[in-house]
Every structure is written in structure tokens, then in C-alpha cells.
Enzyme design. Structure first.
Site: not given
Ligand code: CTP
Length: 406
Positions: A211, A280, A307, A324, A338
Site C-alpha cells: 500500500n 488486511d 489484526d 491509527f 474501531k
Molecule cells: N492494524 C494491525 N493489524 C492489522 C490491521 C490493522 O495492527 N492486520 C492496526 C493498524 O496499525 C492501525 C489500526 O489497526 O493502528 C487500523 O485499524 P483497521 O481496522 O485495520 O483499519 P483499516 O484497515 O482501515 O480497517 P477498515 O477496513 O475497517 O477501515
């Protein structure tokens, strides 16, 4: 918390018209109970005499690098060690450039190089000189190294121009110095674990999914925490950034690698800040050989990654945890959901609509916790990281005191 009483403040004065304000600065610093020593460049002495500053500071003024008499009294290394904080006011464009390049051919620059004390500069120059890309480049480098930049202010200038470049008033400088030094050791003895940057999810031996995260915000948070006296471990995805000074970095690639490294470090941590843009989803299978373009279309089946933030919070419920969130819309709503869903203590949300934030030098944040929130307007990522860390440290301390009142 008051920092200045009893503290040793070294005031550096370089050669600009604003040097006349330094006399008032010395007076106000002493009024706050600080011990003040003054170091002047040769050009500064054209604007204000050492005698004035000697009378106001109550100490001999330091001007020469190679003066046997001065070295007998307090040499440049002793002066560097003596200082609890160094403030250069006014800091001319020339002085800023010399600091950037680490020159050591006059007393002021040499003392700055030789000192471990926090350093702040109050720029003062013509508005065009301030806007010049050379000066802006130098300021950015100095900020990245953790040097605080106070001002400059905007207004009418001695040369008749109007714009940014005026040195802040003496009272504002004293107040800013007080605030930033009071928070400067707020995380002493605290172990802070931070994730930063993107991850790379392999598809085959030559391809991966990733990303737009540059890691800049996470690295700025790591530097800010280190400057506040924390022991910092930074678990980083692949980025083009150097490890911030005083930070231990562990480099990782995929979300699974990052999870493993973070779990290993979490045991020793007191505070966890997840800034990483972790993928994700990751491919169900990684092809052992390069995928050839044999078909018109290609589908890659993906599975959810673990996560990291939620896992760490679940396994270490007492760890103070900050997440974040990057959102294109409904920032506050998603941030709150969140915060609850992951059971974390705070969340810092920023807008990524219209290409904002990703790989940009500036950012703005909405920080949300259970019963409150705070908005930080757009500013440099380093400054934002410092402001954010001051807020996080205050909440962390508050939680610690209520968990352990003794
Ligand atoms: N995070 C993490 N591990 C993951 C995914 C996210 O530690 N596998 C952490 C990121 O570092 C950040 C936060 O979770 O602190 C972001 O939340 P998340 O719900 O994953 O955000 P998005 O990916 O933007 O989720 P969404 O698709 O619900 O918007």
C-alpha cells in the site's frame, strides 16, 4: 510541571537585528529561576554587546572557540555539558545552515555539536530568506533530527518587508521553552513499542501486494518518543527511511512477519502504538515459481491477516495501546467504532481522502479516547508526532496513576 527553575540554559545569539530582543529573553529566563549563560557569534556582537548580556545573565559571555583564557574558565566541552537546554535566539539563516551541516568552526556551533542537551532555535530573518528552499530544506533536516523550531512569527520586518521571519517575542520563547522541556523527559523509563510502514504480501517470488504508506508518521512518532526519554522499539515494514537516532529497529516484510516480531517485543513493552498500514488480506497461497501470463484474467484468492493491534491488546490487556485509522469518510464515527471493537485506549484518525496524508510531509489528526477527543490541525508530521506523544504520555501517566496510586 515547571522546568526552568534551577535549570542551566545556554542562550546562543547569532547576528541578526532581533538580537536586541535577547537581552529581554535573558532577563525573563532568570526571572523564571533559570541559570543563564550566553554564547555569541562574532556577527551577534555587532548588534548587541557582550557587556549587556554579561550584566543581565550575571555570567561571563562566551564568544571565542580558541581563547586560552576562556578555556581555562569554562571550555567549550564543559559549556556543552553544563547546559540542560540550548536555545539559539535569534537563529539566522547562516546559523541554521551551519547547524544542518554540523560545522564546528565557531564556539556556538561547536557547543551544539558537543552537547546532548535538547536544542531549540528561534529563526529570525527576512521573509524571502525564510521562504528560500535552502532555508526550508535546512529547517526540515533540523526538525527531523529532533531540534525544536520556535516560530518564526509573521509581521512587519526591520527591512520593510512583511511576512514570516520575525523572531518570536521573548515572553513567547520562554513559554515555549518551558512547555517543551517540561514534557521532554515525560516517558523516561517507559518502553514504547511501535509498528510502522506498509507490509508486503508475497504473490510469487517476484511480486507482492502493498500500500501507499511511507512510514513517515510512525518514524516521527518513534523519534518523538525517544526524545521524551522512552526506550523505543520500532517494528517496521519496508520503507525508504533511516532508523531514527536512539531507536531500536526491527525490519519486517509481511503482515505475518510483523505480527511475529511485535508479539515477541510486546512482553517487555509498557506502551504500544500501531501506526503500521498492515495489509488486511494476504494471498491464500504463494506461488513457488513466477506466475506466467498465460490467461486473460487472473484472480488471487486472499485470506484475512491477523489484526496485530487487537491481538496485542487481547494478550496484554494492561498494555496502554494506541491505534491509527486512515479513513476517506466518516472519520470520527469509524474512529470511535474501531476504538471499541479493538478494545484499545486511544485512536488517532486521519483523512486519506484526495491523496491526503500518504507520503506527504504534513498530516492532521483527530485523537479519540473513551470519554474525549482532541483535534490537531495540519502540521509537519514530526511536530504532529511530538504533540501526539505529549497527549499519549499524559493519558498513559494518568492510567498508570489510577492503576497504581502508590
Ligand atoms: N492494524 C494491525 N493489524 C492489522 C490491521 C490493522 O495492527 N492486520 C492496526 C493498524 O496499525 C492501525 C489500526 O489497526 O493502528 C487500523 O485499524 P483497521 O481496522 O485495520 O483499519 P483499516 O484497515 O482501515 O480497517 P477498515 O477496513 O475497517 O477501515
Amino acid at each position: 510541571m515547571s522546568f526552568l527553575p534551577g535549570k542551566n540554559i545556554l542562550l546562543g545569539i547569532s547576528g541578526g537585528i532581533a538580537a536586541y530582543k535577547s537581552a529581554e529573553l535573558v532577563r525573563l529566563l532568570r526571572k523564571q529561576g533559570a541559570n543563564v549563560r550566553v554564547c555569541m557569534t562574532a556577527a551577534a556582537q555587532e548588534f548587541i554587546t557582550p557587556l549587556t548580556l554579561q550584566a543581565l545573565s550575571g555570567n561571563p559571555v562566551h564568544t571565542e572557540l580558541l581563547d586560552p583564557q576562556a578555556e581555562l574558565g569554562m571550555g567549550h566541552i564543559e559549556l556543552a555539558r553544563w547546559a540542560d537546554a540550548i536555545l539559539i535566539a535569534p537563529a539566522t539563516a547562516n546559523t541554521l545552515a551551519r547547524l544542518t551541516y554540523g560545522l564546528a568552526d565557531d564556539l556556538l556551533n561547536t557547543v551544539c555539536l558537543a552537547s546532548k542537551a535538547p536544542l531549540a532555535v528561534a529563526p529570525a530573518m527576512n521573509q524571502q530568506m525564510w521562504r528560500n528552499p535552502a532555508t526550508q530544506h535546512n529547517i526540515r533536516i533540523l526538525q527531523e533530527r529532533g531540534i525544536r523550531v520556535f516560530g518564526p512569527g509573521e509581521g512587519e520586518q526591520a527591512c520593510g518587508d512583511t511576512g514570516l521571519g520575525r523572531m518570536l517575542e521573548a515572553a513567547e520563547l520562554v513559554q515555549t521553552l518551558e512547555t517543551c522541556c517540561a514534557t521532554s523527559q515525560a516517558l523516561h523509563g517507559t518502553r514504547v513499542l511501535i509498528t510502522a510502514g506498509p507490509t508486503r504480501e508475497p504473490i510469487d517470488p517476484v511480486r507482492f501486494l502493498t500500500n501507499r504508506s511511507s512510514g513517515k508518521m510512525g518514524y516521527a512518532v518513534a523519534l518523538a518518543a525517544a526524545k521524551m526519554g522512552a526506550e523505543v522499539v520500532l517494528v517496521s515494514g519496508p520503507v525508504a527511511l533511516e532508523c531514527p537516532p536512539g531507536v531500536k529497529r526491527i525490519l519486517t516484510e509481511s503482515a505475518a512477519d510483523m505480527l511475529k516480531a511485535t508479539c515477541e517485543q510486546a512482553q517487555q513493552a509498557n506502551l504500544f502504538i500501531a501506526t503500521a498500514a498492515v495489509a488486511d488480506y494476504t494471498p491464500m497461497e504463494v506461488a513457488g515459481r513466477k506466475i506466467k501470463k498465460n490467461a486473460e484474467t487472473l484472480s488471487i484468492e486472499m485470506k484475512r491477516t491477523t489484526d496485530i493491534l487487537a491481538t496485542i491488546k487481547r494478550e496484554h490487556p494492561h498494555l496502554f495501546t494506541v491505534g491509527f485509522a486512515a479513513e476517506t469518510h466518516d472519520l470520527m464515527e469509524y474512529a470511535r467504532s474501531k476504538l471499541e471493537r479493538k478494545g484499545i485506549d486511544m485512536i488517532a484518525a486521519n483523512s486519506v481522502a484526495d491523496g491526503k496524508a500518504f507520503d506527504q510531509p504534513t498530516n492532521a489528526l483527530e485523537v479519540v479516547w473513551k470519554d474525549g477527543h482532541h483535534s490537531f490541525p495540519e502540521m509537519s508530521k514530526q511536530r504532529l508526532a511530538e504533540e501526539l506523544m505529549a497527549l499519549v504520555a499524559a493519558h498513559y501517566k494518568q492510567r498508570k496513576t489510577s492503576d497504581d496510586p502508590d
